[in-house]
Design an enzyme around this catalytic site. Sequence first.
Site, short mmCIF file in Angstrom:
data_model
loop_
_atom_site.label_atom_id
_atom_site.label_comp_id
_atom_site.label_asym_id
_atom_site.label_seq_id
_atom_site.Cartn_x
_atom_site.Cartn_y
_atom_site.Cartn_z
N ASP A 86 0.77 -1.22 -0.11
CA ASP A 86 0.00 0.02 0.09
C ASP A 86 0.91 1.14 0.21
OD1 ASP A 86 -3.25 0.46 0.98
OD2 ASP A 86 -1.83 2.28 1.21
N ILE A 87 0.52 2.31 -0.63
CA ILE A 87 1.38 3.52 -0.88
C ILE A 87 1.18 4.16 0.35
CG2 ILE A 87 -0.35 5.17 -1.77
CD1 ILE A 87 1.42 5.65 -4.10
N ASN B 67 -13.05 -3.28 2.32
CA ASN B 67 -13.92 -2.42 2.15
C ASN B 67 -14.90 -2.15 0.80
OD1 ASN B 67 -12.76 -1.05 4.56
ND2 ASN B 67 -11.12 -0.08 3.34
N GLN C 90 -15.04 2.41 0.65
CA GLN C 90 -14.07 1.96 -0.48
C GLN C 90 -13.41 3.21 -1.21
OE1 GLN C 90 -15.89 -0.76 -3.15
NE2 GLN C 90 -14.00 -1.54 -3.95
N HIS D 291 -9.88 -5.34 -3.67
CA HIS D 291 -8.81 -5.68 -3.02
C HIS D 291 -8.96 -5.93 -1.48
CE1 HIS D 291 -9.77 -1.33 -2.76
NE2 HIS D 291 -9.24 -1.46 -1.51
N LEU D 292 -8.05 -6.74 -1.07
CA LEU D 292 -7.97 -7.25 0.13
C LEU D 292 -6.79 -6.47 1.16
CD1 LEU D 292 -9.67 -9.39 2.33
CD2 LEU D 292 -7.58 -10.93 1.70
N HIS D 293 -6.98 -5.78 1.98
CA HIS D 293 -5.77 -5.35 2.82
C HIS D 293 -5.32 -6.40 3.81
CE1 HIS D 293 -6.94 -1.11 2.14
NE2 HIS D 293 -8.00 -1.50 1.98
P1 AMP Z 1 -9.82 1.30 0.22
O1 AMP Z 1 -10.30 2.45 1.02
O2 AMP Z 1 -10.10 0.12 0.84
O3 AMP Z 1 -10.42 1.30 -1.32
O4 AMP Z 1 -8.47 1.33 0.20
C1 AMP Z 1 -7.63 2.06 -0.95
C2 AMP Z 1 -6.15 1.97 -0.61
O5 AMP Z 1 -5.36 1.94 -1.92
C3 AMP Z 1 -5.49 2.68 0.26
O6 AMP Z 1 -4.98 2.11 1.52
C4 AMP Z 1 -4.52 3.57 -0.50
O7 AMP Z 1 -3.46 3.97 0.14
C5 AMP Z 1 -4.27 2.38 -1.63
N1 AMP Z 1 -3.56 3.11 -2.77
C6 AMP Z 1 -4.04 4.19 -3.53
N2 AMP Z 1 -3.48 4.22 -4.64
C7 AMP Z 1 -2.36 3.34 -4.42
C8 AMP Z 1 -1.12 3.12 -5.51
N3 AMP Z 1 -1.00 3.87 -6.40
N4 AMP Z 1 -0.33 2.02 -4.92
C9 AMP Z 1 -0.60 1.34 -3.77
N5 AMP Z 1 -1.53 1.67 -2.86
C10 AMP Z 1 -2.61 2.60 -3.10
#
Ligand code: AMP
Length: 127
Positions: A35-36, A99, A106, A112-114
């Site tokens: 995750d970024i 989410n 979301q 995506h799975l965190h």
């Molecule tokens: P969600 O709120 O569950 O949709 O989570 C989206 C996740 O994507 C967040 O934790 C962001 O930090 C992550 N994210 C967004 N852009 C990128 C990216 N380019 N590379 C890696 N993670 C990202």
Amino acid sequence: MTYHYDPTNIFARILRGEIPNKTVLETPHSLAFHDINPAAPVHVLVIPKGAYVTFDHFAAEASAEELVDFHRACAQVCAMVGVAPGDGSTGKGYRAITNAGAHGMQEVPHYHLHILGGRAMGPLVLK
Ligand code: AMP
């Protein structure tokens, strides 16, 4: 149920190679990357390569091959980043979160799975 997938979302762009990512694992149907904006010392996202918006979309419509590939990739990632708490592992555990939609808050409309770990994760949700 009809799901609308937006192919301009950032994870679709990662899958097309338009923007970089820090890959942890790539399999035929799945990609895992850091995750970024990590919320814990370990914060890896696992995504299917297919165009699925949410967990329920993926669970309802993905092929058996995609479903198995995704979940095996998740297991491999947990082991690779050292959080799997199973027998013989030094891992101390993790939290897997997904989410979905507005109430799930979301941000990126590609399933995506965190996988979060490296510290105790605290209460499940804010009350
Ligand atoms: P969600 O709120 O569950 O949709 O989570 C989206 C996740 O994507 C967040 O934790 C962001 O930090 C992550 N994210 C967004 N852009 C990128 C990216 N380019 N590379 C890696 N993670 C990202």
